[in-house]
Motif scaffolding. Sequence first.
Motif, mmCIF file in Angstrom:
data_model
loop_
_atom_site.group_PDB
_atom_site.id
_atom_site.type_symbol
_atom_site.label_atom_id
_atom_site.label_comp_id
_atom_site.label_asym_id
_atom_site.label_seq_id
_atom_site.Cartn_x
_atom_site.Cartn_y
_atom_site.Cartn_z
ATOM 1 N N ASN A 26 45.159 26.894 70.763
ATOM 2 C CA ASN A 26 46.047 25.753 70.547
ATOM 3 C C ASN A 26 47.353 26.243 69.940
ATOM 4 O O ASN A 26 47.363 26.926 68.916
ATOM 5 N N TYR A 27 48.457 25.840 70.578
ATOM 6 C CA TYR A 27 49.766 26.146 69.987
ATOM 7 C C TYR A 27 50.738 25.046 70.413
ATOM 8 O O TYR A 27 50.816 24.679 71.583
ATOM 9 N N GLU A 28 51.430 24.505 69.442
ATOM 10 C CA GLU A 28 52.470 23.494 69.671
ATOM 11 C C GLU A 28 51.963 22.370 70.578
ATOM 12 O O GLU A 28 52.609 21.974 71.544
ATOM 13 N N ASN A 29 50.730 21.888 70.264
ATOM 14 C CA ASN A 29 50.094 20.805 71.031
ATOM 15 C C ASN A 29 49.818 21.184 72.479
ATOM 16 O O ASN A 29 49.655 20.311 73.347
ATOM 17 N N ASN A 30 49.808 22.488 72.746
ATOM 18 C CA ASN A 30 49.387 22.981 74.046
ATOM 19 C C ASN A 30 48.013 23.625 73.900
ATOM 20 O O ASN A 30 47.723 24.279 72.894
ATOM 21 N N TYR A 31 47.221 23.486 74.944
ATOM 22 C CA TYR A 31 45.857 24.004 74.886
ATOM 23 C C TYR A 31 45.617 24.906 76.096
ATOM 24 O O TYR A 31 45.605 24.442 77.248
ATOM 25 N N ILE A 32 45.448 26.210 75.807
ATOM 26 C CA ILE A 32 45.146 27.209 76.842
ATOM 27 C C ILE A 32 43.686 27.624 76.685
ATOM 28 O O ILE A 32 43.238 27.940 75.583
ATOM 29 N N VAL A 33 42.956 27.595 77.774
ATOM 30 C CA VAL A 33 41.546 27.971 77.748
ATOM 31 C C VAL A 33 41.398 29.316 78.473
ATOM 32 O O VAL A 33 41.806 29.453 79.643
ATOM 33 N N ALA A 34 40.825 30.294 77.779
ATOM 34 C CA ALA A 34 40.573 31.620 78.359
ATOM 35 C C ALA A 34 39.098 31.737 78.707
ATOM 36 O O ALA A 34 38.241 31.436 77.883
ATOM 37 N N PHE A 35 38.818 32.139 79.977
ATOM 38 C CA PHE A 35 37.443 32.279 80.459
ATOM 39 C C PHE A 35 37.142 33.771 80.659
ATOM 40 O O PHE A 35 37.984 34.507 81.176
ATOM 41 N N ALA A 36 35.942 34.180 80.265
ATOM 42 C CA ALA A 36 35.537 35.577 80.453
ATOM 43 C C ALA A 36 34.057 35.627 80.787
ATOM 44 O O ALA A 36 33.261 34.899 80.184
ATOM 45 N N PHE A 37 33.701 36.472 81.770
ATOM 46 C CA PHE A 37 32.278 36.627 82.126
ATOM 47 C C PHE A 37 32.100 37.965 82.839
ATOM 48 O O PHE A 37 33.043 38.484 83.473
ATOM 49 N N PRO A 38 30.955 38.548 82.746
ATOM 50 C CA PRO A 38 30.698 39.832 83.425
ATOM 51 C C PRO A 38 30.422 39.612 84.919
ATOM 52 O O PRO A 38 29.789 38.626 85.291
#
Length: 494
Positions: free
Chosen positions: A141-153
């Motif tokens: 979360n930054y400046e009311n922005n929401y970035i979702v990071a996905f990681a999987f093998p």
Amino acid sequence: MKFSIRYKFMVGLIIIFCIGFNVISFFMNKIIVDNSKRIISKEFATNKKDLDLYLRQFMMMNNIKNNEKDFEEHINEISEALSLKLDDRVTFYKNNGQLLLDTAYADGDVLTFYTVDKNIIDNKEDLKAAFTGKSAFSIINYENNYIVAFAFPINMDGKNLCIIRYSKDYSYLFQLNRNLLGITKKMILIIFMLTCIFTILLSTKITIPIVKLSKITKEISKGNFNLDVNINSSDEIGELGENFNLMKEKIKEQIEIINKDRDNLKIIESHRKTFFDNVTHEMKTPLTIISGYAQMILDDGYEDKKILNKGATKIKIESNRMHKMVLDLLTMSKLESYVEINRKEKIDMEEVVNAICEDMMIKANKYNIKIKKCIGKEIFIYGNKEEIRRMIINIMDNSIKYGNIMSTINIGLYSEENFCFLTVEDEGKGIPEGKMHKIYEPFYRVDKRGEREKGSNGLGLTIVKSIIENHEGKIKIESREGIGTKVYISIPLV
């Protein structure tokens, strides 16, 4: 300090609202966040499944073997295909954590193309989980922005070839949730304002009648019972006002009764004192006469027979007078205390009046007084026969005692409207108009000079009135001075 009900309502409502608003906001925010995470998690699972299938097919079509070495040799082809598939930046890591490839030719930091703010850090919690063999995502979360990071093998036939990581902007989803939460809070605030207005109106409707009741109660405590509570309401408040008015009237009636009883007690006490004084006076006279003649007999009566006879006669007369007075006093005492001398019974008034007229005829004849009767038949009352006899004898005795010689006494007996009526009318001295109001007082006599017999004690009409009242009847006396007196008596029939 005194606080009004309206003030307490408002303070209580504000406290409840503040607590409720914060609790609702907390749980709604938690529910929205959890719901967003579920949406992201579900979408992530779907994307992972699609990517696994797509990568497997791509490797088969391009004859890429299922091992780390061959995978790394074709990493450019694979990354380009997956980047096109996701339409976003893709980052690959070796199983040991070393950056293998970033399609954006960066250092693998998700925030590189979103912000230049160095204070916002990508903690790579999802990547750390993926190195342990798990699929994970993290929300930045930054400046009311929401970035979702996905990681999987990337796992092929039980072998982890590498770790893939990509990101997606979900600010729109969180913005929708924020908008929903904001609308909800506004609705709660509007509901609270409406509740406040309703509470103020309701509390005003309740408190205004209570204030009225309080003011009127203070006035009533000062003795002012002429005020009414006027509450125009068809609910419990209006009913309270009506009941208050009824209670006030009942209290007013009871106070009036108490005041009347107090006044009556004063009158009774005054009558008792007068009665006692009269009894003392009336008994003193015969006792003085008896004492005087007894002393005269003791001094020289034994030698003078004339004085002895006169003294004995006087003592006898005054003794009889005292005896009659004592009997009348006992009768008065019993009547005033409602003591029944005999059991009440059904009385044939025709028989009683005829018998009394026969008995009184002897006394009337001594003065050439005639008794004329007009007596009805089958007239019955319920009462004490001896008391009724005493009452009639007293009235007829007065008519003979105060009637003119050679006059007529008219006796009437008849029934009308469930009442037995007895009338006794004589021709005699009569009672002066100014003295009529005192005739029922004990020992009161209008004028002793009109009596033909000595020894009257003045209790006759007092006893008569008590007997009639004990039989729920009424007595009325009409008299004209020098013409005569008429007595009206009414007693309920059986």
